[in-house]
Enzyme design. Structure first.
Site, short mmCIF file in Angstrom:
data_model
loop_
_atom_site.label_atom_id
_atom_site.label_comp_id
_atom_site.label_asym_id
_atom_site.label_seq_id
_atom_site.Cartn_x
_atom_site.Cartn_y
_atom_site.Cartn_z
N ASP A 340 55.95 44.99 75.95
CA ASP A 340 55.69 45.04 77.39
C ASP A 340 55.61 43.61 77.88
OD1 ASP A 340 55.34 47.71 77.31
OD2 ASP A 340 53.14 47.66 77.29
N ASP A 643 50.86 51.23 76.27
CA ASP A 643 49.46 51.41 76.66
C ASP A 643 49.17 52.76 77.31
OD1 ASP A 643 50.78 50.86 79.02
OD2 ASP A 643 49.98 48.83 79.21
N ASP A 647 53.54 56.58 76.91
CA ASP A 647 54.13 55.74 75.87
C ASP A 647 53.97 56.35 74.48
OD1 ASP A 647 54.95 53.78 77.63
OD2 ASP A 647 53.10 52.62 77.45
P1 ATP Z 1 54.84 46.23 81.73
O1 ATP Z 1 55.53 47.49 81.43
O2 ATP Z 1 55.53 45.03 81.18
O3 ATP Z 1 53.38 46.23 81.44
P2 ATP Z 1 54.38 46.63 84.50
O4 ATP Z 1 52.90 46.58 84.38
O5 ATP Z 1 54.99 45.92 85.63
O6 ATP Z 1 55.07 46.01 83.27
P3 ATP Z 1 54.23 49.35 85.22
O7 ATP Z 1 52.77 49.36 85.06
O8 ATP Z 1 55.04 50.49 84.77
O9 ATP Z 1 54.84 48.12 84.48
O10 ATP Z 1 54.52 49.08 86.74
C1 ATP Z 1 55.80 49.21 87.29
C2 ATP Z 1 55.79 48.76 88.73
O11 ATP Z 1 54.94 49.60 89.50
C3 ATP Z 1 55.25 47.36 88.95
O12 ATP Z 1 56.25 46.40 88.82
C4 ATP Z 1 54.72 47.43 90.37
O13 ATP Z 1 55.77 47.22 91.28
C5 ATP Z 1 54.25 48.87 90.49
N1 ATP Z 1 52.81 48.95 90.23
C6 ATP Z 1 52.14 48.63 89.11
N2 ATP Z 1 50.83 48.87 89.23
C7 ATP Z 1 50.64 49.35 90.46
C8 ATP Z 1 49.50 49.80 91.19
N3 ATP Z 1 48.28 49.80 90.67
N4 ATP Z 1 49.69 50.22 92.45
C9 ATP Z 1 50.92 50.24 92.97
N5 ATP Z 1 52.02 49.84 92.35
C10 ATP Z 1 51.90 49.40 91.11
#
Ligand code: ATP
Length: 912
Positions: A340, A643, A647
């Site tokens: 990630d 996480d 997943d």
């Molecule tokens: P990784 O998979 O590397 O941890 P990530 O945290 O960006 O990356 P996700 O958690 O799947 O992956 O989030 C995907 C997208 O969703 C983010 O890029 C963001 O645009 C949006 N996002 C993440 N968290 C929130 C939230 N709490 N509220 C609204 N949108 C969110």
């Protein structure tokens, strides 16, 4: 402590909670929706006891000791002891028995230590639960949950205790552990369930040990520990994992086969000796026993187990907690790490650096989460709240947000998601106050889900009725918007313009988030996806910086040297992911594919893409699973991080599933082989390095132990074949095995990582640890040992020394050769003739010191002379013994040099 005379008897009421309304349950439990006070909770913990089930009972000490003896190698030795006693060789019998006991004792002590260490390590990942105490959300160890507690549940959580749901949104639970039903069931708090409903139909309850697969809920705990349904059906949970791995099983099988071969050979040798007329029956018999004890590597299984346990401990010291032991071996063979981005490769210390509305672009200054900093526009400071659209954007950031900020030791820290903490800090910098959250109180919410990539909240509005605020991935929010907010009011929006703005921020590695709002009809109390997925008004976007971890940059470089491919699989925007990948050094111009690109590919295309692409952006958890499968098809060994609850399938499928210890859900942890205590990519690489070390050390233990046995056995076989007196007697052989296996062999378990461990490609999987090269080594060194032993022995006989002295020299020669060989074996992948090699490590030096003392006693103490049939020897003999050791080291190192030169030439030719 308050007096709590009338705490309810939860067990008696146990069967009926599901049939009561939430309020009745709360009343009966003397609890409220805002949770217990700390004092009350402490009193209840006292009364009801910790929320824990008995785990499977450990083996008793006696059982563990007996298990040490339960081994074909040991059986053969015990039989040999009886046989020796039967024909009157009492000393031999006693010494054999002593060897068996010493071996069992060492195995017992070390294994006990290893098991305790593993327990301690597992304790580091004990489950936690989010509860309300004094009205505030706190995370506590699950064993401290008490009846009456208000517990907050979300997707991925393991339910910590039985509870009546008080609030639930789209909640589903996997109750297979209780009911055997593998399809997750819907849960609700609204209705009640008939008194006599079977467990599987009690939809108003969440049961201890079950897994939340979707949604969010709040429940009041009605039963904990043994009083829970899970506690009722089984008092014991979770089996105790045995200290073994495929490789150890492979070696145990080998040792068993070897024992059978040895017994067969010993039988043949006996028959031959008895009929060759060189030996009396008695002597032939003892020669056979000598052969058995010489050839059996009785110390090997224990030393290998200890090597493994030390590896697990070292990994824990590097924040990599092993949940399943075979992972220790697999880690050393990992060829691809899929990671990630957020928090693993990056610091997850976010700060909003820029904001854009339909009218302008703002920069935001500051450090960390402190709400101190200013907004500037074209380089000049501005008052953010003067701009109505920017003010509304900041309001959305503050309200559509679950995080809190608090001051710890003078610095601001986040309670909750760091990104949301950064958004809150931005809103405070703009001049909004936290009280805004009470003024425009939240009525309902749709939680963030990586599949729909947004989050929405419904608030009591000002004069125009309820309003929904939404934040999420810009493409997603743009799809949901019908207009944009500007200083002139709402105007039509051009998605292309906004995409360009988002791209500009992403190019700098910023994480981009879009914000929108929508007014809803008066009286709306519930927010549904249909309400927010159309007709939103876009407020603007923000760019958050989240710099790469410096140690991750280092670790990526180390992976490159070690022939391990690193792939970033992230939910984030492609532009952001690319920029961060470049900063990390993943590639100069990384290939980037999005989840959508992947969806268009067929199986072959996917396999190709999985192999050559470094960055996968805007992926959902399902893509992770497909990518792992595609990569495994060509034999790669995959380590994959995760996480969330979604997943879990990919983590299970990967060769080494790695869950985040801090931000990972219970579901992810349970699906994984390893948990990262610090969520840090560098810790994965450290674990791989330790994995390679463990494998090297296991190889060294084998490469060192087997030639000792081989040399001794060959010596006896040759002596018998030529009708000679045995140059070493059976008790002497036992002495050697006992002293050297413990003092020398065990030191190899503690060997540090070799300098080039991360400079060579990952080892090929599917190969037997007893490779051709290793077997050759064993045979080669065995022969050298035989030459050394006979050489010294014949020299002594030729010089007229008595048999006792000649044998004493032969034994000393074997031990000294083993000491020198130990120094050679310590460097499997390079020469040992270095200063560092000569210095050894502390365990090695202590081991060698002990062996030298033991040999002195063996040679010069009269009672030892009596037991072992030895005699003091002079200086010349001693010098010869030393020469045998040096000679062996030189020849073995020369062979190593020649073999590696040949291998290099072969590789060179293969490349050409
Ligand atoms: P990784 O998979 O590397 O941890 P990530 O945290 O960006 O990356 P996700 O958690 O799947 O992956 O989030 C995907 C997208 O969703 C983010 O890029 C963001 O645009 C949006 N996002 C993440 N968290 C929130 C939230 N709490 N509220 C609204 N949108 C969110």
């Amino acid at each position: 402590m308050p007096d709590t005379p009338s705490l309810p008897d939860t067990a008696a009421a146990g069967a009926r909670w599901h049939a009561m309304t939430p309020d009745t349950v709360l009343e009966q439990l003397d609890a409220g929706r805002e949770g217990l006070s700390r004092e009350d909770a402490a009193a209840r913990l006292e009364q009801y006891g910790p929320n824990r089930l008995e785990t499977a009972r450990r083996r008793s000490r006696l059982a563990r000791l007996v298990a040490q003896l339960h081994n074909l190698l040991i059986y053969a030795l015990i039989a040999a002891a009886f046989l020796a006693a039967a024909i009157g060789h009492v000393i031999d019998a006693v010494v054999i028995a002593a060897v068996v006991i010493v071996n069992a004792a060492i195995g017992y002590i070390q294994e006990g230590r290893a098991e305790r260490a593993l327990d301690a390590i597992r304790g580091m990942i004990d489950p936690h639960a989010a509860v309300l105490r004094d009205g505030k959300r706190v995370t506590i160890p699950a064993c401290e949950v008490v009846p009456g507690d208000i517990v907050l549940l979300e997707a991925g959580d393991r339910v910590p205790a039985d509870m009546r749901l008080v609030k639930a949104r789209s909640l589903r639970a996997d109750e297979a552990i209780l009911t055997g039903e593998s399809v997750p069931v819907d849960k609700t708090c609204a209705k009640t369930v008939p008194d006599d409903a079977p467990l599987g139909d009690r939809h108003t309850m969440a049961f201890s040990g079950t897994l939340i697969t979707a949604g969010q809920a709040t429940g009041v705990v009605v039963a904990t520990g043994k009083a829970s349904e899970l506690g009722r059906i089984s008092a014991m949970l979770g089996e105790v994992e045995r200290l073994t791995t495929p490789l150890l099983r492979q070696m145990n099988l080998f040792a068993r086969q070897l024992t059978i071969i040895i017994l067969g050979m010993a039988g043949l040798v006996f028959v031959y000796a008895a009929f060759s007329q060189h030996y009396a029956f008695d002597d032939a018999f003892m020669a056979m026993i000598g052969l058995i004890v010489a050839a059996i590597p009785e110390g090997l299984p224990a030393v290998m187990t200890i090597t493994l346990a030390i590896g697990v401990q070292r990994m824990a010291g590097r924040n990599a907690i092993i949940r399943r032991l075979p992972a220790v071996e697999t880690l050393g063979a990992v060829s691809v790490i899929c990671s990630d981005k957020t928090g693993t490769l990056t610091r997850n210390e976010m700060m909003v650096a820029a904001a854009a509305t339909g009218d302008a672009l703002w920069q935001v200054s500051g450090t960390g989460y402190a709400p101190d900093g200013e907004f500037t526009r074209d380089g000049s400071p501005v008052t953010a709240l003067d701009d109505p659209v920017l003010a509304e954007l900041c309001r959305a950031a503050l309200l559509c947000n679950d995080a809190g900020l608090r001051v710890v030791d003078g610095t601001h820290a986040v309670d909750g998601d760091p990104m949301e903490g950064a958004l809150m800090a931005m809103a405070l910098k703009a001049g909004l106050e936290e009280a805004e959250r009470e003024r425009l109180a939240r009525i309902d919410a749709i939680p963030f889900d990586p599949r729909h990539r947004y989050m929405a909240t419904l608030h009591k509005g000002e004069e125009n009725g309820p309003v929904a605020y939404v934040k999420g991935a810009p493409e997603r929010i743009l799809d949901m918007c019908a207009a944009q907010a500007t200083a002139e009011g709402e105007t039509g929006l051009d998605p292309a313009v906004w995409q360009e703005k988002a791209e500009q921020l992403a190019l700098q590695g910023q994480r981009v988030l879009a914000f929108a709002r929508k007014g809803l009809p008066a009286g709306t109390t519930e927010l549904n996806e249909a309400d927010v997925e159309t007709g939103l008004v876009l407020l603007g976007i923000t760019g958050l910086i989240d710099p790469p971890r410096p140690e991750a940059i280092e670790a990526v470089a180390e992976c490159r040297r070690a022939g391990i491919a690193v792939k970033m699989i992230t939910g984030d925007h492609a532009g952001t992911a690319r920029a961060i990948a470049i900063q990390l050094g993943l590639a100069e111009a990384p290939d980037v594919m999005t989840g959508q690109d992947l969806d268009k590919l067929d199986a072959d295309g996917l396999a190709m893409a999985a192999r050559k692409t470094e960055v996968f952006a805007r992926t959902s958890p399902e893509h992770k699973l497909r990518l792992v499968e595609a990569m495994q098809a060509d034999g790669s060994v995959i380590a994959m991080t995760g996480d969330g609850v979604n997943d879990a399938p990919a983590l299970k499928r990967a060769d080494v599933g790695i869950a985040m210890g801090k931000k990972g859900t219970e579901a992810a942890k349970e699906a994984s082989e390893m948990v990262l205590a610090d969520d840090n990519f560098a810790s994965i690489v450290a674990a791989v390095r330790e994995g390679r070390t463990v494998y090297d050390n296991l190889t060294k233990v084998i490469a060192w132990t087997l030639p000792t046995n081989g040399g001794e056995a060959l010596t006896i076989i040759l002596a018998i074949a030529f009708g000679l007196t045995l140059p070493i007697s059976p008790v002497q052989i036992l002495w050697i095995n006992m002293v050297t296996a413990v003092a020398l062999g065990l030191t190899l378990a503690f060997e540090p990582t070799e300098p080039n461990a991360m400079r060579r490609p990952p080892r090929a999987t599917g190969t037997h640890i007893l490779s051709g090269r290793l077997l050759w080594r064993v045979v080669f060194v065995s022969i050298l040992m035989v030459i050394g032993t006979f050489g010294v022995y014949f020299w002594a006989v030729d010089n007229g020394l008595p048999l006792e002295a000649a044998r004493t020299l032969a034994v000393n020669a074997i031990v000294v050769m083993e000491i020198f060989y130990l120094f050679s074996v310590r460097f499997a992948h390079g020469t040992s003739m270095t200063w560092r090699g000569a210095l050894g490590t502390r365990p090695v030096l202590i081991g060698v010191g002990l062996v030298v003392l033991a040999q002195m006693a063996f040679t010069y103490l009269p009672f030892m002379n009596a037991i072992f049939g030895t005699a003091p020897v002079g200086l010349a003999g001693g010098a010869l013994v030393l020469a045998a050791g040096v000679g062996l080291l030189v020849v073995v190192e020369a062979e190593k040099a020649i073999a590696s030169a040949l291998a290099r030439r072969r590789d060179g030719r293969a490349q050409a």
